[in-house]
Write an enzyme that holds these catalytic residues in place. Structure first.
Site, PDB file in Angstrom:
ATOM      1  CE  LYS A  16      -1.767   2.884   2.806  1.00 28.28           C
ATOM      2  NZ  LYS A  16      -1.843   4.100   1.946  1.00 28.28           N
ATOM      3  N   GLY A  63       7.100   5.309   8.111  1.00 26.29           N
ATOM      4  CA  GLY A  63       6.286   6.519   8.208  1.00 26.29           C
ATOM      5  C   GLY A  63       6.473   7.202   9.537  1.00 26.29           C
ATOM      6  CB  SER A  64       4.421   9.734  11.210  1.00 26.13           C
ATOM      7  OG  SER A  64       3.171   9.107  11.460  1.00 26.13           O
ATOM      8  N   GLY A  86       3.011   4.783  13.474  1.00 27.95           N
ATOM      9  CA  GLY A  86       3.706   3.572  13.882  1.00 27.95           C
ATOM     10  C   GLY A  86       3.195   3.021  15.198  1.00 27.95           C
ATOM     11  CD  GLU A 120      13.032   4.277   8.477  1.00 29.92           C
ATOM     12  OE1 GLU A 120      13.099   5.154   9.366  1.00 29.92           O
ATOM     13  OE2 GLU A 120      12.957   4.528   7.271  1.00 29.92           O
ATOM     14  CB  CYS A 150      13.339   9.210   7.895  1.00 28.55           C
ATOM     15  SG  CYS A 150      14.379   7.984   7.073  1.00 28.55           S
ATOM     16  CD  GLU A 203      10.773  12.853  11.112  1.00 30.91           C
ATOM     17  OE1 GLU A 203      11.615  12.289  10.398  1.00 30.91           O
ATOM     18  OE2 GLU A 203       9.731  12.293  11.501  1.00 30.91           O
TER      19      GLU A 203
END
Length: 497
Positions: free
Chosen positions: A194, A247-248, A252, A269, A303, A400
């Protein structure tokens, strides 16, 4: 800093234009399929215009994709010998390489990334993933286990997990798809991928190339759509054995909880607020130039961007001047324009989020050294920006931001520096710049970071494990560790009595 504006239609090749502007459903069982669910506009962030529409795939569509992947796992793909699996992955790599120019156009169009950079960075990294992991299927061996039981023969074998649900972010669509597909397939799994609803085109085209490479239908399926609709259906599907997410941190945590409730394997990750440390004894020109490159590369939407620049006091003025000069020389413009060296942010919402961080400086000790403004005209552009004077507890330091914002802080000694850095919630990557090898090892080993670059930054290879500590995630990509998370161990105990 100069700007450039050009519409995407005149910059796309005819083949890429035809594919990009077609309406897209999912790719299931070896073919494009109509998908039930609402339509989502795919937006060119360089102009704010609609490129095409993709389907927000519903539960029935996800169920069909998982069923197709399960059938391939139990059928033709699962029965392939290790050598034939290796050959298929090599053919896949060859096709990605031969279609590199086309694939780069999709990521440049939907993500706003300078197309010359995508061609030079993303595509070679994607090919490298498949070439590296293509060598692994014939090396997946078990062990004979010595036990104290008489007349027993005990051995282990490495087995695939089954159907992998892979969820990729919008900033590296093709590259992240390769990082997940290559080891998962090398291990013998099948995949339902996805991509982000912001950047789906290259993943859909990748699925077509998988069929052309000879991978059986159902081995690689792609379901398009939002996280709320399609992502939730995928994560919670009982036929999914493993979730691999990039992703974020916020998402996560949600996926980790969902996987835990259904006892699925999961790897995450996530984000980073990565310190890039320049000591006064470093090669200042090299260090400061690298700091500017990583801060503004892909508009800071990376990232491992070195977004927290820590400079020893004596070198501060020189470093800031080099970073400023680099920023002023950037050509900010559409991703498909070959003159562009920095593109837009991914969406209007994301640009607003980044600008809100800059507004949060009001009432703090932090200030904008240069940049900080949006750029007039179409698209979601923001000037490359440096912030100075912020404290360790300010949001521009702790969070971030994921934009072209470099937060610059000063330090005086290692003993002062290390506690400040290790209090951070993230621990993905870090950079250390010094000519003193003892200092380099001391700082690198004391940093709570999954990867530390010394006198370089952002080097990456499929053979070198990549992944963070603390809130930066669970598990590693790349290298043997990147393969191991797609495998399980079976023990077979035989009595010879």
């Amino acid at each position: 800093m100069t700007t450039s504006t050009t519409g995407f239609a005149s910059l796309l090749s005819a083949k890429a234009h035809a594919f990009a502007t077609d309406a897209h459903g999912s790719f299931i069982d070896g073919r494009r399929v109509g998908t039930r669910g609402a339509a989502i506009d795919s937006i060119d962030p360089s102009t704010g215009t609609v490129i095409t529409q993709i389907a927000d795939s519903d539960e029935a569509t996800v169920d069909a994709a998982v069923a197709s992947a399960a059938a391939a796992f139990d059928g033709e793909w699962g029965r392939l010998t290790a050598g034939k699996r290796e050959a298929a992955l090599h053919r896949f790599a060859d096709l990605i390489e031969s279609h590199a120019a086309e694939l780069a156009e999709y990521d440049a169009l939907e993500g706003g990334k300078p197309v010359t950079f995508v061609e030079a960075v993303d595509l070679p990294l994607a090919v490298e993933q498949f070439r590296y992991y293509a060598g692994w299927p014939t090396k997946l061996t078990g062990d004979v286990v010595p036990v104290d039981t008489p007349n027993a023969h005990v051995y282990t074998r490495k087995v695939p997990l089954g159907v992998v649900g892979a969820i990729t972010p919008w900033n590296f669509p093709l590259c992240q798809a390769a990082i997940k597909l290559a080891p998962a397939l090398a291990a013998g799994n099948t995949v339902v991928l996805k991509p982000s609803e912001l950047t789906s085109l290259s993943s859909l085209r990748l699925a077509e190339l998988a069929i052309e490479a000879g991978l059986p239908p159902g081995t690689v399926n792609v379901v398009t759509g939002s996280g709320v609709t399609t992502g939730n259906a995928l994560v919670n599907h009982p036929g999914i054995s493993k979730i691999s997410f990039t992703g974020s941190e916020r998402v996560g945590r949600v996926l980790g909880a969902a996987a835990g409730s259904s006892l699925k394997h999961i790897s995450l990750e996530l984000g980073g607020k990565n310190p890039n440390i320049i000591f006064a004894d470093a090669d200042i020109t090299a260090a400061a130039t690298a700091a500017a490159v990583t801060a503004f590369f892909y508009s800071g939407q990376v990232c491992f961007s070195g977004s927290r620049l820590m400079v020893q006091r004596a070198a501060l003025d020189e470093v800031l001047e080099i970073v400023r000069q680099y920023a002023e020389a950037l050509v900010v413009g559409p991703g498909l324009d070959r003159a562009s060296t920095m593109g837009p942010l991914a969406s209007s919402q994301h640009r607003d989020k980044v600008q809100n961080y800059l507004r949060s400086l009001s009432g703090t000790a932090g200030s904008i050294a240069f940049g900080g403004n949006g750029i007039d005209g179409d698209g979601y552009f923001l000037q490359p920006t440096a912030v100075v004077g912020a404290t360790d507890d300010d949001a521009v330091i702790t969070d971030e931001i994921f934009g072209p914002v470099l937060s610059v802080q000063v330090f005086d000694s290692i003993d002062e520096l290390m506690p400040r850095l290790n209090r951070a919630q993230y621990g993905l990557t870090a950079g250390v710049w010094t000519e003193d090898v003892r200092k380099a090892h001391t700082v690198a080993q004391r940093l709570q970071s999954g990867l530390v670059w010394v006198n370089t930054y952002a080097d990456y290879h499929a053979a070198a494990p990549f992944g963070g500590f603390k809130n930066s995630g669970l598990g590693k990509d790349c290298g043997p560790e990147g393969l191991a998370k797609y495998l399980d161990t079976q023990t077979i105990w035989m009595s010879l009595a």
